[in-house]
Design an enzyme around this catalytic site. Structure first.
Site, short mmCIF file in Angstrom:
data_model
loop_
_atom_site.label_atom_id
_atom_site.label_comp_id
_atom_site.label_asym_id
_atom_site.label_seq_id
_atom_site.Cartn_x
_atom_site.Cartn_y
_atom_site.Cartn_z
N SER A 115 0.87 -1.18 0.00
CA SER A 115 0.00 0.00 0.00
C SER A 115 0.91 1.22 0.00
O SER A 115 2.09 1.12 0.37
CB SER A 115 -0.86 -0.03 1.27
OG SER A 115 -1.36 1.24 1.56
N TYR B 65 -1.73 -0.93 10.39
CA TYR B 65 -1.82 -1.32 8.97
C TYR B 65 -0.58 -0.86 8.23
O TYR B 65 0.05 -1.61 7.48
CB TYR B 65 -3.09 -0.70 8.36
CG TYR B 65 -3.30 -1.00 6.90
CD1 TYR B 65 -3.84 -2.21 6.47
CD2 TYR B 65 -2.99 -0.04 5.92
CE1 TYR B 65 -4.06 -2.46 5.11
CE2 TYR B 65 -3.20 -0.29 4.57
CZ TYR B 65 -3.74 -1.50 4.18
OH TYR B 65 -3.95 -1.75 2.84
N1 LIG Z 1 -8.90 -1.64 -1.65
C1 LIG Z 1 -7.94 -0.77 -1.66
O1 LIG Z 1 -8.14 0.43 -1.99
C2 LIG Z 1 -6.53 -1.16 -1.29
C3 LIG Z 1 -5.50 -0.21 -1.38
C4 LIG Z 1 -4.20 -0.58 -1.06
C5 LIG Z 1 -3.95 -1.90 -0.66
N2 LIG Z 1 -4.97 -2.81 -0.56
C6 LIG Z 1 -4.63 -4.17 -0.17
O2 LIG Z 1 -5.21 -5.08 -1.10
C7 LIG Z 1 -5.51 -6.32 -0.45
C8 LIG Z 1 -6.95 -6.70 -0.68
O3 LIG Z 1 -7.75 -5.68 -0.12
P1 LIG Z 1 -9.31 -5.53 -0.38
O4 LIG Z 1 -9.55 -4.08 -0.49
O5 LIG Z 1 -9.76 -6.47 -1.43
O6 LIG Z 1 -9.85 -6.00 1.05
P2 LIG Z 1 -11.23 -6.72 1.50
O7 LIG Z 1 -12.30 -6.37 0.54
O8 LIG Z 1 -11.37 -6.35 2.93
O9 LIG Z 1 -10.88 -8.25 1.37
C9 LIG Z 1 -9.92 -8.84 2.21
C10 LIG Z 1 -9.92 -10.33 2.06
O10 LIG Z 1 -9.02 -10.85 3.05
C11 LIG Z 1 -9.68 -11.89 3.76
N3 LIG Z 1 -9.24 -11.99 5.14
C12 LIG Z 1 -9.26 -11.04 6.10
N4 LIG Z 1 -8.87 -11.55 7.28
C13 LIG Z 1 -8.58 -12.86 7.06
C14 LIG Z 1 -8.15 -13.91 7.90
N5 LIG Z 1 -7.96 -13.74 9.21
N6 LIG Z 1 -7.96 -15.13 7.35
C15 LIG Z 1 -8.20 -15.33 6.03
N7 LIG Z 1 -8.62 -14.37 5.19
C16 LIG Z 1 -8.82 -13.14 5.70
C17 LIG Z 1 -11.15 -11.50 3.71
O11 LIG Z 1 -11.95 -12.63 3.96
P3 LIG Z 1 -13.43 -12.50 4.57
O12 LIG Z 1 -14.21 -11.72 3.55
O13 LIG Z 1 -13.84 -13.89 4.74
O14 LIG Z 1 -13.28 -11.74 5.87
C18 LIG Z 1 -11.28 -10.96 2.30
O15 LIG Z 1 -11.47 -12.01 1.38
C19 LIG Z 1 -5.14 -6.11 1.02
O16 LIG Z 1 -3.85 -6.62 1.26
C20 LIG Z 1 -5.15 -4.60 1.18
O17 LIG Z 1 -4.32 -4.19 2.24
C21 LIG Z 1 -6.25 -2.47 -0.87
#
Ligand SMILES: NC(=O)c1ccc[n+]([C@@H]2O[C@H](COP(=O)([O-])OP(=O)(O)OC[C@H]3O[C@@H](n4cnc5c(N)ncnc54)[C@H](OP(=O)(O)O)[C@@H]3O)[C@@H](O)[C@H]2O)c1
Length: 249
Positions: free
Chosen positions: A155, A168
């Site tokens: 990130s 984070y």
């Molecule tokens: N979205 C953004 O703007 C953004 C920007 C920069 C970086 N990122 C990074 O991109 C990645 C994906 O983010 P996202 O936005 O898609 O997040 P998200 O919508 O919150 O999805 C996160 C995923 O991780 C899983 N997860 C969370 N805790 C877990 C655990 N204890 N064990 C197993 N699985 C777990 C969740 O499963 P459940 O649904 O079952 O809880 C979900 O499938 C992350 O690493 C985030 O830091 C995102």
């Protein structure tokens, strides 16, 4: 930049076994679908089984290679769980050619002094410690592949600390560090290690971090897939130790 324009076809990831963590929702769900559409045999790891089953159903409905499901909560999983996972992947799928470390927790955004110790530990467990244990278990299997790719999700707050982004942000700095160490140690091996920064993307995590933002103003997970496909494909074979932006400024 090559990775932004990369386009995959149905054979780009053919015969590759690829593990995606957090494959049930958000970016991980789209990456699992896109990797399957590029011919990969995808291993869906996540916490909520019903979400993983939905992704499984979508992949099967499209007539793609049947994926596997590993229901695992990265918070409670032990090193033994990951060792068992490594031997199951090897014995049942014949090996492993890629890992997308995608699952993460955001935690609460608050001043440093107000971060609860218990929450700090939970976020570090899911975002950092689990990756350490998974890499220790899977590295020997990955090294047997002709060309394996490990992608860590970073990130912008993993490169520059930002007020109130607390645990984070610390966890993403640690992620960048883990990637760099592995990339440097293994530069003569068949395994490469890189980070990907999705940038602002329309998911639940983004909505939690920026509740007032209009989701329609953001890129969707599908929009950012070219970089995810590029880093997993053999096209990026010589790329190691890099941290790529899906949405460069
Ligand atoms: N979205 C953004 O703007 C953004 C920007 C920069 C970086 N990122 C990074 O991109 C990645 C994906 O983010 P996202 O936005 O898609 O997040 P998200 O919508 O919150 O999805 C996160 C995923 O991780 C899983 N997860 C969370 N805790 C877990 C655990 N204890 N064990 C197993 N699985 C777990 C969740 O499963 P459940 O649904 O079952 O809880 C979900 O499938 C992350 O690493 C985030 O830091 C995102």
């Amino acid at each position: 930049m090559l990775h932004l324009e990369f386009s995959a076809n149905a054979d780009t990831l053919k015969n590759k076994v690829i593990l995606v963590t957090g494959a049930g929702d958000g970016i991980g769900k789209q990456a699992a679908l896109s990797y399957a559409q590029a011919g990969a045999n995808v291993v869906l790891l996540g916490k909520t089984v019903s979400k993983l089953e939905q992704v499984y159903d979508e992949i099967m409905a499209q007539g793609l290679v049947e994926p596997s499901i590993i229901p695992l909560d990265l918070m409670g999983a032990t090193p033994q769980h990951y060792k068992d996972m490594a031997s199951t992947i090897k014995s049942q799928l014949g090996g492993l050619d890629g890992v997308l470390f995608n699952a993460s927790l955001l935690g609460n955004l608050c001043p440093f002094e107000q971060i609860k110790a218990s929450e700090y530990e939970e976020v570090m467990q899911v975002n950092v410690n689990s990756k350490f244990h998974i890499m220790q278990a899977l590295l020997p299997v990955l090294k047997e592949s002709n060309a394996a790719s490990v992608i860590f999700t970073t990130s912008s707050v993993g490169r520059n600390g930002r007020a109130f982004w607390g645990t984070y942000s610390i966890s993403k700095f640690a992620t960048e560090g883990m990637m760099q160490i592995l990339a440097d140690e293994n530069k003569k091996s068949s395994v490469r290690f890189n980070c990907i920064n999705p940038g602002a993307t329309r998911t639940n995590m983004r909505a939690k971090a920026y509740p007032a933002e209009k989701p329609e103003s953001l890129k969707t997970p599908l929009d950012i897939m070219p970089s995810y496909l590029y880093l997993m494909a053999d096209a990026s074979k010589s790329v190691n130790g890099q941290s790529l932006d899906c949405q460069p400024k």
